[in-house]
Design a protein around this motif. Structure first.
Motif, PDB file in Angstrom:
ATOM      1  N   ASN A   8       0.812  -1.211   0.000  1.00  0.00           N
ATOM      2  CA  ASN A   8       0.000   0.000   0.000  1.00  0.00           C
ATOM      3  C   ASN A   8       0.849   1.267   0.000  1.00  0.00           C
ATOM      4  OD1 ASN A   8      -2.569   1.573   0.572  1.00  0.00           O
ATOM      5  ND2 ASN A   8      -1.355   2.101   2.380  1.00  0.00           N
ATOM      6  N   HIS A   9       1.983   1.228   0.678  1.00  0.00           N
ATOM      7  CA  HIS A   9       2.825   2.413   0.795  1.00  0.00           C
ATOM      8  C   HIS A   9       4.286   1.999   0.910  1.00  0.00           C
ATOM      9  CE1 HIS A   9       1.496   1.153   4.832  1.00  0.00           C
ATOM     10  NE2 HIS A   9       2.723   1.459   5.227  1.00  0.00           N
ATOM     11  N   SER A  10       5.182   2.952   0.742  1.00  0.00           N
ATOM     12  CA  SER A  10       6.612   2.684   0.871  1.00  0.00           C
ATOM     13  C   SER A  10       7.165   3.451   2.061  1.00  0.00           C
ATOM     14  CB  SER A  10       7.357   3.109  -0.400  1.00  0.00           C
ATOM     15  OG  SER A  10       7.500   4.518  -0.435  1.00  0.00           O
ATOM     16  N   GLY A  11       8.444   3.248   2.314  1.00  0.00           N
ATOM     17  CA  GLY A  11       9.126   4.060   3.306  1.00  0.00           C
ATOM     18  C   GLY A  11       9.634   5.343   2.673  1.00  0.00           C
ATOM     19  N   TYR A  12       9.992   6.300   3.515  1.00  0.00           N
ATOM     20  CA  TYR A  12      10.475   7.596   3.035  1.00  0.00           C
ATOM     21  C   TYR A  12      11.779   7.450   2.253  1.00  0.00           C
ATOM     22  CZ  TYR A  12      11.247  12.670   3.155  1.00  0.00           C
ATOM     23  OH  TYR A  12      11.426  13.989   2.820  1.00  0.00           O
ATOM     24  N   GLY A  13      12.613   6.453   2.624  1.00  0.00           N
ATOM     25  CA  GLY A  13      13.897   6.262   1.961  1.00  0.00           C
ATOM     26  C   GLY A  13      13.834   5.449   0.688  1.00  0.00           C
ATOM     27  N   PHE A  14      12.641   5.008   0.285  1.00  0.00           N
ATOM     28  CA  PHE A  14      12.455   4.242  -0.945  1.00  0.00           C
ATOM     29  C   PHE A  14      13.044   5.024  -2.122  1.00  0.00           C
ATOM     30  CE2 PHE A  14       9.122   2.609  -4.137  1.00  0.00           C
ATOM     31  CZ  PHE A  14       9.828   1.431  -4.388  1.00  0.00           C
ATOM     32  N   LYS A  15      13.948   4.404  -2.873  1.00  0.00           N
ATOM     33  CA  LYS A  15      14.693   5.139  -3.909  1.00  0.00           C
ATOM     34  C   LYS A  15      13.797   5.869  -4.913  1.00  0.00           C
ATOM     35  CE  LYS A  15      19.113   2.709  -3.688  1.00  0.00           C
ATOM     36  NZ  LYS A  15      20.119   1.899  -4.428  1.00  0.00           N
ATOM     37  N   PRO A  16      12.728   5.233  -5.420  1.00  0.00           N
ATOM     38  CA  PRO A  16      11.857   5.984  -6.335  1.00  0.00           C
ATOM     39  C   PRO A  16      11.261   7.237  -5.687  1.00  0.00           C
ATOM     40  CG  PRO A  16      11.472   3.649  -6.592  1.00  0.00           C
ATOM     41  CD  PRO A  16      12.373   3.799  -5.400  1.00  0.00           C
ATOM     42  N   PHE A  17      10.907   7.159  -4.406  1.00  0.00           N
ATOM     43  CA  PHE A  17      10.353   8.340  -3.747  1.00  0.00           C
ATOM     44  C   PHE A  17      11.425   9.410  -3.556  1.00  0.00           C
ATOM     45  CE2 PHE A  17       8.921  10.798   0.008  1.00  0.00           C
ATOM     46  CZ  PHE A  17       7.727  11.275  -0.521  1.00  0.00           C
ATOM     47  N   GLN A  18      12.632   8.989  -3.207  1.00  0.00           N
ATOM     48  CA  GLN A  18      13.726   9.941  -3.083  1.00  0.00           C
ATOM     49  C   GLN A  18      14.025  10.615  -4.422  1.00  0.00           C
ATOM     50  OE1 GLN A  18      15.652  11.004  -0.325  1.00  0.00           O
ATOM     51  NE2 GLN A  18      13.904  10.088   0.750  1.00  0.00           N
ATOM     52  N   ASP A  19      13.857   9.858  -5.511  1.00  0.00           N
ATOM     53  CA  ASP A  19      14.065  10.419  -6.844  1.00  0.00           C
ATOM     54  C   ASP A  19      13.039  11.511  -7.137  1.00  0.00           C
ATOM     55  OD1 ASP A  19      15.652   9.726  -9.499  1.00  0.00           O
ATOM     56  OD2 ASP A  19      13.574  10.124 -10.083  1.00  0.00           O
ATOM     57  N   VAL A  20      11.795  11.279  -6.700  1.00  0.00           N
ATOM     58  CA  VAL A  20      10.750  12.285  -6.896  1.00  0.00           C
ATOM     59  C   VAL A  20      11.026  13.520  -6.042  1.00  0.00           C
ATOM     60  CG1 VAL A  20       8.279  12.772  -6.740  1.00  0.00           C
ATOM     61  CG2 VAL A  20       9.051  10.510  -7.467  1.00  0.00           C
ATOM     62  N   LEU A  21      11.494  13.291  -4.824  1.00  0.00           N
ATOM     63  CA  LEU A  21      11.849  14.413  -3.958  1.00  0.00           C
ATOM     64  C   LEU A  21      12.929  15.291  -4.601  1.00  0.00           C
ATOM     65  CD1 LEU A  21      11.961  12.838  -0.370  1.00  0.00           C
ATOM     66  CD2 LEU A  21      10.466  14.692  -1.122  1.00  0.00           C
ATOM     67  N   GLU A  22      13.876  14.633  -5.253  1.00  0.00           N
ATOM     68  CA  GLU A  22      15.008  15.338  -5.836  1.00  0.00           C
ATOM     69  C   GLU A  22      14.656  16.008  -7.167  1.00  0.00           C
ATOM     70  OE1 GLU A  22      19.362  14.310  -7.851  1.00  0.00           O
ATOM     71  OE2 GLU A  22      18.390  12.818  -6.558  1.00  0.00           O
ATOM     72  N   LYS A  23      13.961  15.275  -8.033  1.00  0.00           N
ATOM     73  CA  LYS A  23      13.740  15.765  -9.406  1.00  0.00           C
ATOM     74  C   LYS A  23      12.338  16.318  -9.631  1.00  0.00           C
ATOM     75  CE  LYS A  23      17.015  12.263 -11.097  1.00  0.00           C
ATOM     76  NZ  LYS A  23      17.167  11.039 -11.914  1.00  0.00           N
ATOM     77  N   GLU A  24      11.454  16.095  -8.664  1.00  0.00           N
ATOM     78  CA  GLU A  24      10.071  16.569  -8.725  1.00  0.00           C
ATOM     79  C   GLU A  24       9.388  16.134 -10.024  1.00  0.00           C
ATOM     80  OE1 GLU A  24      10.223  20.765  -7.711  1.00  0.00           O
ATOM     81  OE2 GLU A  24      10.243  20.227  -5.587  1.00  0.00           O
ATOM     82  N   GLU A  25       8.808  17.076 -10.791  1.00  0.00           N
ATOM     83  CA  GLU A  25       8.023  16.678 -11.971  1.00  0.00           C
ATOM     84  C   GLU A  25       8.867  16.056 -13.081  1.00  0.00           C
ATOM     85  OE1 GLU A  25       8.425  21.245 -12.372  1.00  0.00           O
ATOM     86  OE2 GLU A  25       8.275  19.739 -10.769  1.00  0.00           O
ATOM     87  N   HIS A  26      10.171  16.140 -12.980  1.00  0.00           N
ATOM     88  CA  HIS A  26      11.043  15.540 -13.984  1.00  0.00           C
ATOM     89  C   HIS A  26      11.422  14.094 -13.639  1.00  0.00           C
ATOM     90  CE1 HIS A  26      11.377  19.466 -15.809  1.00  0.00           C
ATOM     91  NE2 HIS A  26      11.826  19.985 -14.661  1.00  0.00           N
ATOM     92  N   SER A  27      10.979  13.631 -12.497  1.00  0.00           N
ATOM     93  CA  SER A  27      11.291  12.254 -12.088  1.00  0.00           C
ATOM     94  C   SER A  27      10.473  11.255 -12.896  1.00  0.00           C
ATOM     95  CB  SER A  27      11.005  12.063 -10.595  1.00  0.00           C
ATOM     96  OG  SER A  27      11.115  10.697 -10.246  1.00  0.00           O
ATOM     97  N   THR A  28      11.117  10.169 -13.301  1.00  0.00           N
ATOM     98  CA  THR A  28      10.398   9.112 -14.027  1.00  0.00           C
ATOM     99  C   THR A  28       9.473   8.332 -13.093  1.00  0.00           C
ATOM    100  OG1 THR A  28      12.262   7.607 -13.670  1.00  0.00           O
ATOM    101  CG2 THR A  28      12.217   8.842 -15.748  1.00  0.00           C
ATOM    102  N   TYR A  29       9.575   8.589 -11.801  1.00  0.00           N
ATOM    103  CA  TYR A  29       8.760   7.861 -10.819  1.00  0.00           C
ATOM    104  C   TYR A  29       7.611   8.705 -10.272  1.00  0.00           C
ATOM    105  CZ  TYR A  29      12.803   4.717 -10.738  1.00  0.00           C
ATOM    106  OH  TYR A  29      13.818   3.853 -11.077  1.00  0.00           O
ATOM    107  N   LYS A  30       7.372   9.862 -10.857  1.00  0.00           N
ATOM    108  CA  LYS A  30       6.376  10.760 -10.272  1.00  0.00           C
ATOM    109  C   LYS A  30       4.976  10.149 -10.259  1.00  0.00           C
ATOM    110  CE  LYS A  30       5.439  13.502 -14.484  1.00  0.00           C
ATOM    111  NZ  LYS A  30       6.303  12.707 -15.391  1.00  0.00           N
TER     112      LYS A  30
END
Length: 342
Positions: A8-30
């Motif tokens: 249902n959910h991931s942890g805060y350190g989940f790499k795809p979520f960290q990628d979204v935090l870093e790249k925002e709308e440019h993340s492939t995981y958004k």
């Protein structure tokens, strides 16, 4: 071995979520998450959906095909590589049904008898149609049993009505594999719920192990571990036998041995409540060539019980003594009477 999956959910350190935090709308995981707008965080406000309003647990978008493929790969990996026996699915009611149907097809295609258990706290029939889960954690059973035996805030009549509702909510084959628990990592320890009174817990175990379904023991409950809400309920196992309640431990072992010995004790016996005496819980389990009658006196006063004619001179399989037409049952005690048809 059954693993606990949080799809249902991931942890805060989940790499795809960290990628979204870093790249925002440019993340492939958004699109892997439920994002309202960017930036994801504005002071104390978060702009993405979470589990339990916890910013450290961003909710996964299980409608996204990439997310589905990722999670299904995880589900397959542990079966193919380690031959696990089952998956326990956390917060299962907050994940869409389509995903769970795909999940079942995927894992059953690899291992047909893999056990799929969902964490659902309410009526669960939508997940038990044969296309999603094999069973759910039967918290409706849990709450009714705790109210009656542990908290003692429910009457015999109310308890019977609650359990009858549970049994009538599902087909018989669903009830036979229901995951019946008394406590878990999300609830206070069952002995603590019993206010430390071991005899209440023993009566709870008698009912749990003889009721229709699969009894589940949370580690340490069988040796008298105590603890309140998290983190008290998650403390380490006590391995020092001198600090264990061995009387309770051997009580549980004896109940399990009776489940193995008598077919009507197990999940597939036909269950029926009986009313033998006021404020006394009585029920029968019938299977193959035998019938068992369970008589439980939850109160602290002695009860005099007139037995049905067909249980005259029946064997109490707990005490290994025969009982005539009349049963005298002291407070917080029980009897398990056997009638053979052959």
């Amino acid at each position: 071995v059954m693993l606990d999956a949080v799809f249902n959910h991931s942890g805060y350190g989940f790499k795809p979520f960290q990628d979204v935090l870093e790249k925002e709308e440019h993340s492939t995981y958004k699109d892997w998450f439920h994002i309202k707008k960017f930036p994801l965080q504005e002071e104390n406000k978060v702009n993405y959906r979470t589990f339990g309003f916890e910013p450290i647990m961003p909710k996964l978008n299980t409608e996204n095909k990439e997310v589905q493929n990722y999670l299904l790969h995880v589900a397959k990996y542990w079966i193919e590589e380690f031959n696990i026996d089952g998956w326990r699915l956390d917060v299962a009611n907050e994940v869409d049904h389509h995903f769970w149907r795909e999940f079942r097809k995927t894992v059953k295609s690899i291992k047909p008898d893999v056990y799929i258990l969902g964490e659902i706290w309410h009526d669960s029939m939508p997940w038990l149609q044969g296309d999603q889960f094999d069973a759910v954690m039967n918290y409706r059973f849990t709450n009714a049993a705790l109210d009656f035996f542990a908290k003692q805030i429910s009457t015999v009549e109310k308890f019977q009505n609650e359990l009858t509702k549970v049994m009538q909510s599902y087909p018989q084959h669903v009830n036979e594999v229901a995951f019946n628990l008394l406590g878990s990592h999300d609830t206070p320890r069952v002995l603590t719920m019993c206010q430390g009174e071991t005899q209440r817990l023993k009566l709870l175990y008698v009912f749990q192990f003889s009721f229709t379904g699969t009894p589940c023991i949370y580690y340490g409950d069988e040796i008298g571990l105590t603890g309140g809400d998290d983190p008290g309920c998650r403390k380490c196992m006590e391995w020092d036998s001198t600090k264990q309640d061995l009387d309770l431990f051997f009580f549980v072992k004896k109940l399990l041995s009776l489940r193995k010995k008598y077919a009507s004790f197990r999940s597939y016996g036909e269950f029926a409540f009986k009313n033998l005496a006021k404020d006394v819980l009585s029920y029968t389990k019938t299977a193959e060539s035998e019938e068992l009658m369970f008589i439980i006196n939850r109160s602290n006063v002695k009860k005099e019980i007139q037995l049905p004619d067909n249980f005259n001179h029946a064997l109490d399989i707990w005490t290994n003594q025969y009982v005539s037409k009349h049963l005298s049952l002291k407070g917080h005690d029980f009897a398990i009477l056997l009638k053979n048809f052959k």
